[in-house]
Scaffold this motif. Structure first.
Motif, short mmCIF file in Angstrom:
data_model
loop_
_atom_site.label_atom_id
_atom_site.label_comp_id
_atom_site.label_asym_id
_atom_site.label_seq_id
_atom_site.Cartn_x
_atom_site.Cartn_y
_atom_site.Cartn_z
N UNK A 250 20.15 -3.60 -78.95
CA UNK A 250 18.81 -3.01 -78.54
C UNK A 250 17.78 -4.47 -78.06
N UNK A 251 17.12 -4.31 -77.17
CA UNK A 251 16.26 -5.24 -76.79
C UNK A 251 14.72 -4.76 -76.87
N UNK A 252 14.15 -5.46 -77.44
CA UNK A 252 12.59 -5.14 -78.12
C UNK A 252 11.59 -5.81 -76.81
N UNK A 253 10.56 -5.40 -76.99
CA UNK A 253 9.63 -5.60 -75.86
C UNK A 253 9.26 -7.14 -75.65
N UNK A 254 9.44 -8.14 -76.95
CA UNK A 254 9.29 -9.46 -76.74
C UNK A 254 10.59 -10.05 -76.31
N UNK A 255 11.63 -9.30 -76.01
CA UNK A 255 12.74 -9.96 -75.41
C UNK A 255 13.64 -10.18 -76.27
N UNK A 256 13.46 -10.01 -77.85
CA UNK A 256 14.59 -10.34 -78.75
C UNK A 256 15.57 -9.23 -78.67
N UNK A 257 16.71 -9.65 -78.77
CA UNK A 257 18.09 -8.48 -78.70
C UNK A 257 18.50 -8.66 -80.17
N UNK A 258 18.82 -7.36 -80.57
CA UNK A 258 19.34 -7.34 -82.03
C UNK A 258 20.66 -6.23 -81.86
N UNK A 259 21.56 -6.43 -82.31
CA UNK A 259 22.92 -5.65 -82.41
C UNK A 259 22.41 -4.46 -83.52
N UNK A 260 22.78 -3.31 -82.71
CA UNK A 260 22.58 -2.07 -83.80
C UNK A 260 23.73 -1.17 -83.84
N UNK A 261 23.98 -0.37 -84.72
CA UNK A 261 25.00 0.50 -85.22
C UNK A 261 24.50 2.04 -84.95
N UNK B 228 20.76 16.34 -77.96
CA UNK B 228 20.72 14.98 -77.01
C UNK B 228 20.04 14.01 -77.88
N UNK B 229 20.11 14.01 -79.13
CA UNK B 229 19.44 12.97 -80.13
C UNK B 229 20.47 11.83 -80.71
N UNK B 230 20.19 10.65 -81.02
CA UNK B 230 21.00 10.00 -81.59
C UNK B 230 20.03 8.91 -82.47
N UNK B 231 20.70 8.41 -83.22
CA UNK B 231 20.06 7.20 -84.17
C UNK B 231 20.69 5.93 -84.25
N UNK B 232 20.08 4.79 -84.01
CA UNK B 232 20.76 3.43 -83.94
C UNK B 232 20.01 2.71 -85.05
N UNK B 233 20.72 2.11 -86.12
CA UNK B 233 20.23 1.46 -87.09
C UNK B 233 20.32 -0.07 -86.64
N UNK B 234 19.25 -0.71 -86.94
CA UNK B 234 18.96 -2.14 -86.61
C UNK B 234 18.30 -3.05 -87.61
N UNK B 235 19.09 -3.97 -88.07
CA UNK B 235 18.71 -4.94 -89.25
C UNK B 235 17.92 -6.23 -88.61
N UNK B 236 16.90 -6.61 -89.39
CA UNK B 236 16.28 -7.59 -88.77
C UNK B 236 15.61 -7.44 -87.49
N UNK B 237 14.63 -6.78 -87.65
CA UNK B 237 13.80 -6.00 -86.58
C UNK B 237 12.72 -7.22 -86.40
N UNK B 238 12.50 -7.36 -85.10
CA UNK B 238 11.41 -8.82 -84.83
C UNK B 238 10.11 -8.24 -85.57
N UNK B 239 9.38 -9.50 -85.89
CA UNK B 239 8.14 -9.14 -86.28
C UNK B 239 7.11 -8.51 -85.73
N UNK B 240 6.00 -7.67 -86.02
CA UNK B 240 5.26 -7.06 -85.49
C UNK B 240 5.54 -5.45 -84.68
N UNK B 241 6.91 -5.17 -84.90
CA UNK B 241 7.42 -4.02 -84.54
C UNK B 241 7.27 -2.99 -85.76
N UNK B 242 6.44 -2.05 -85.17
CA UNK B 242 6.01 -0.75 -86.11
C UNK B 242 6.65 0.38 -85.65
#
Length: 378
Positions: free
Chosen positions: A114-125, A134-148
């Motif tokens: 999962x790549x966020x707007x600031x360019x940070x990439x996190x591994x999601x499950x 056609x919906x899905x949910x991905x869990x992401x730990x350690x989300x970048x600061x400022x993400x609401x």
């Protein structure tokens, strides 16, 4: 639907009049952000949509979802103690999850990037998927600061409301397109033998890679999860009502149980109405029921066809005209009601026309089987 245009000819007498008018300056002319609608004879206005501010506020919560099978978009739906849940489309992560870590594997089989707007990439499950919306949910730990999170609207937006689609079309991160809501309660074919009910139609550009991204209004509320573009100026998004029913279940349980009536239907077109001796083109005609399904033995399917204006038309089945006292005007209205208002195990009252008589039957809804294992209808 066939629309007939009636042209009326009239004689027009042109008179030359000399009229003194006050010509407005350019600054006085109304813009597209000014007068929006006319209601009860009084001009009403829709506040200007500040797209720059809207983008600045919403884009940090929008992400690019990268899986082994391709890429799409998503948005942060919920946060809890540093863990974020990103909503996307099931087809974006199809074949990836859901699932947990496997001993000895280098990569979790349910993992995506999962790549966020600031360019940070996190591994999601991938923690939950639902093919029917056609919906899905991905869990992401350690989300970048400022993400609401992005709030989801309570209901579908009105036709004409301004909206913006955010995501990564063709892999172009951080893209915004804008338009209006062109229609609601649309039935969107998936190409997999079923349709998604209660979708939102928009003329905001939705292209490959936008899938799973948010369609937002001028307040930043999510009014749809973008899924597909159907052609020039025609795009579709899963409605907020379905998002709020399905996504919490995907987070909690990994899956969602859909109600199932077990019938195949066709709309009551003028040809169907004529062939079946109906006074009006309303409701849906039952053409078949699933063997041992909820409606088997309760509803009667069509048993023959006749030719009307050169086309084969089913005859002889029940015509469903209401469900729980609400008029069934189309396949879309029946599908939307079942999807939004019912669950497996609920009993629904169906008002049907049978052999020229109006009657009410009761059906206890079942759980919808996997695609291809029952009628393509409700």
């Amino acid at each position: 639907m066939v629309r007939k245009a009636v042209w009326v000819g009239a004689s027009v007498v042109l008179l030359t009049l000399v009229v003194a008018v006050a010509v407005p300056t350019l600054a006085q002319l109304p813009t597209e952000e000014d007068v929006y609608a006319q209601e009860d004879g009084n001009a009403t206005t829709q506040p200007a949509c500040q797209y720059q501010e809207l983008y600045q506020d919403a884009s940090p919560a929008v992400a690019q979802v990268l899986s082994d099978g391709g890429q799409g978009s998503g948005f942060v739906y919920e946060r809890d103690d540093g863990t974020s849940y990103v909503v996307t489309n099931e087809h974006v992560v199809a074949g990836v999850g859901p699932g947990g870590p496997v001993d000895g594997a280098e990569r979790d089989p349910a993992a995506v990037d999962v790549r966020f707007a600031d360019g940070a990439v996190r591994s999601g499950n991938v923690t939950g998927t639902d093919v029917y919306t056609d919906l899905a949910v991905v869990r992401v730990n350690d989300t970048p600061d400022g993400v609401e999170t992005l709030p989801v609207a309570n209901d579908s937006p009105p036709v004409g409301q301004r909206v913006a689609a955010l995501g990564s079309p063709f892999g172009l991160e951080g893209t915004m397109t804008h338009g209006i809501v062109s229609g609601v309660n649309r039935s969107m074919p998936t190409g997999a033998g079923f349709s998604i009910p209660d979708t939102v139609q928009t003329d905001a550009s939705i292209n490959p890679g936008n899938s799973g991204g948010p369609l937002i209004d001028c307040d930043g509320d999510v009014v749809g999860v973008n899924r597909a573009g159907g052609g020039d100026n025609v795009g579709f998004a899963v409605s907020p009502a379905l998002v709020e029913r399905v996504v919490p279940e995907l987070i909690a349980n990994g899956s969602y149980e859909h109600p199932y009536l077990g019938v195949g239907t066709v709309p009551v077109t003028p040809a169907v109405a004529e062939a079946n001796g109906l006074n009006e083109s309303q409701g849906v005609l039952v053409v078949g029921t699933a063997a041992d399904g909820p409606a088997d033995g309760v509803l009667v399917g069509s048993n023959d066809t006749v030719t009307v204006d050169g086309q084969q038309v089913p005859v002889g089945g029940d015509v469903v005209v209401a469900v729980d006292g609400r008029a069934v005007t189309s396949q879309e209205s029946l599908g939307s009601y079942l999807a939004r208002e019912t669950a497996p195990g609920d009993e629904v009252d169906l008002t049907v026309l049978r052999d020229g008589n109006r009657t009410t039957v009761n059906v206890t809804l079942g759980e919808r089987p996997a695609p291809g294992e029952g009628p393509a209808g409700a």
